[in-house]
Design a protein around this motif. Sequence first.
Motif, PDB file in Angstrom:
ATOM      1  N   ALA A   1     103.531  37.752   7.412  1.00 36.18           N
ATOM      2  CA  ALA A   1     103.923  36.612   8.009  1.00 36.18           C
ATOM      3  C   ALA A   1     106.069  35.889   8.116  1.00 36.18           C
ATOM      4  O   ALA A   1     106.089  36.992   6.521  1.00 36.18           O
ATOM      5  CB  ALA A   1     103.276  35.052   6.614  1.00 36.18           C
ATOM      6  N   LYS A   2     106.239  35.067   8.989  1.00 35.68           N
ATOM      7  CA  LYS A   2     107.614  35.575   9.164  1.00 35.68           C
ATOM      8  C   LYS A   2     107.810  34.019   8.254  1.00 35.68           C
ATOM      9  O   LYS A   2     107.396  33.270   8.401  1.00 35.68           O
ATOM     10  CB  LYS A   2     107.800  35.706  10.561  1.00 35.68           C
ATOM     11  N   ALA A   3     109.699  34.135   7.602  1.00 34.10           N
ATOM     12  CA  ALA A   3     110.226  33.639   6.885  1.00 34.10           C
ATOM     13  C   ALA A   3     110.157  32.012   7.646  1.00 34.10           C
ATOM     14  O   ALA A   3     110.056  31.339   7.212  1.00 34.10           O
ATOM     15  CB  ALA A   3     111.049  33.822   6.516  1.00 34.10           C
ATOM     16  N   ASP A   4     110.547  31.458   9.113  1.00 37.59           N
ATOM     17  CA  ASP A   4     110.546  31.124   9.651  1.00 37.59           C
ATOM     18  C   ASP A   4     108.749  30.564  10.029  1.00 37.59           C
ATOM     19  O   ASP A   4     109.274  29.387  11.042  1.00 37.59           O
ATOM     20  CB  ASP A   4     111.042  30.789  10.777  1.00 37.59           C
ATOM     21  N   GLY A   5     107.849  30.878   9.561  1.00 35.83           N
ATOM     22  CA  GLY A   5     106.597  30.048  10.563  1.00 35.83           C
ATOM     23  C   GLY A   5     106.027  31.774  11.379  1.00 35.83           C
ATOM     24  O   GLY A   5     106.813  32.053  12.086  1.00 35.83           O
TER      25      GLY A   5
END
Length: 673
Positions: A241-245
């Motif tokens: 999962a990416k930190a910015d969504g």
Amino acid sequence: MLYPEHAYLPLLWMLREFMLQNNALLQKLKQNLRDTTPSVEGLVKGTDKSFGFLEVDASTSYFIPPPQMRRVMHGDKVRAYVRTENGRDSVEPFELVAPALERFIARVQKREGKLAVVPDHHAIRTQVSCRIAAEAKCQQADLQEGDWVVARLLSHPLPEKKNFFFGEVVQKIASAEDPFAPWSVILARHQLPHQAPDLQDLPLPSLEELAVGRTDLIHLPFVTIDSASTLDMDDALYIEAKADGGWKLQVAIADPTAYIPYGTPLDQEAQQRCFSLYLPAREIPMLPEALSHDLCSLRAQQVRPALVCQLELNTQGAIEQHTFQLALVQSQAKLAYDQVSDWLENTGSWQPETPELAALLHTLNDFAQARLQWRTHNALVYPDRPDYRFVLDPQGQVTEIKAEYRRQANRLVEEAMIAANQCAASTLAAAQSTGVFNTHTGFAEEQLQQAKTLLVAHGLYDAQMPAETLNTLEGFLQVRRALAQHPQGVWLEQRLRKLQNYAEIRAQADTHLSMGLPAYATWTSPIRKYGDMLNHRLLKQSLGLAESDLVIDEALLAQLNERRRLNAMAERDVRDWLYARYLSQPEQLACKRPAEILDISRGGLRVRLQDIGATAFMPASLIHPNRDEIVANLEEGTLLVQGQVQYRLGDTLEVQLQEVREETRSIIARPFA
């Protein structure tokens, strides 16, 4: 008074000349008679009686009397004279245009020590006298009544002016009592291989050699998710999962092209086969099992060469960017669809072995749900249909047929593969301008106007819009979504499907309208599909890591399309045989079963038994006792009884089996009363 013999010679010569002249006159008279007798050309249709019919077109047929029927066979294309007697037309075939059979599957019949065969066809009961072919690996003494053979027709009564068919036995396939005959016979019918290819002493590179030029991704905890029994594992997944969504998904695909150079004998064998063949309870790999089940398979805890696609997706499931790279990967676990689905759906007892694996599966599930929503709004998603799995005992008898529905783990893998294949299509279209693309171009050109008329009549299309718009991505998507909301959408979809082109493999990118995508190219099953191997090589070319001598010509595309068709027919034929074998049991005949109407014709209904997936035919005579009161409206897809619509395409009804015949693989049903 007797005269010397030479005294009769002038008289004999005169008699000979008279006979020759009259024979010529007779032949001329016969020819004139033929020239003035009307003739037609058509296909012979046999019946369960001794007579038949010659079908000239959809609305014209002629009676073939029994004496004439003995000189032709169901499926022959012939020319015939039309005779009229007592106000009734009949035909006399006189020229064979194309025989129904050349090479064919048959069963042995022996009468008074003489060898004959009967073709394995539901409408042919013609006996063909036979000899043993020179290349056959059997003798007449090896053949018993009912044995399965490959035969070849050598002479036909029509052009040969004989009263019998004659052929030769080329190969014995199986004995009459062999319980595994369905597999052997169907493979022989379609001339498909019976086993995996040999490795052919292929020199295999070492892992050290394979590592050159590859990124080391062994540290990433990829996992495979397949059926529990799967050995040829093509794909492994890892996601973050990416930190910015959104997500960063990595799809690792086995790389058999690392072991099989282009143009080598093993590559040519794979090109000939095109696909692994999956029949009920039997797999025939495209590649040698040493590769497909071992060295190329992404087995747990084994380092393997792979081609990896890294995708970045936003929170809505849209692909923002992607890259391809060659890598070494190591799957950390072989997971099974059912176990992962149980866990995701909070059923069953299976649990991930580590918290890290649990987190990975949750993240994959989040991605899959977002991706499914994206496709629902931007492409096309169809309702799930079950697959049907045959359970066999050691003797090859069907003990059970299980309906298996797609579950959450299946959807998870499917969404990852579809996304990766979209990326391959865009890369190949941009970098190579060629590839192996899966396409579906919508409605057949000659059916476009009919499709428009049908849609306009049901308020699903603007009458002012040109019919050609239906075959654009936007137009096709609009119609499909409107159908999903229409109260008669199911039967309309059945009717519209008959007006569409088949999906096709092409060398240039084109729309895949039935998926709702601008382009689609599979590369995620290279162990099982030769087209995917080709796309691997082309993707490597786009990375500058492969030679550019690869040619995708019309002959190769034709081979891919034809082999896909043959494999599908073989799978269908084996299934039909096993269905007939299973349903012929007395306890199965008595069951009430739900069924869906697939097709409507003047002869009756074709239905799918929804509990097991078998197809059955419901003849008009079992629907209503008075055949004259039944009308099939083929344009509307309805069957009327006494002027009222009784059945419609896509309707469901309850049926009971009337008769099942394994020898012809026919399943006859009637409405349940």
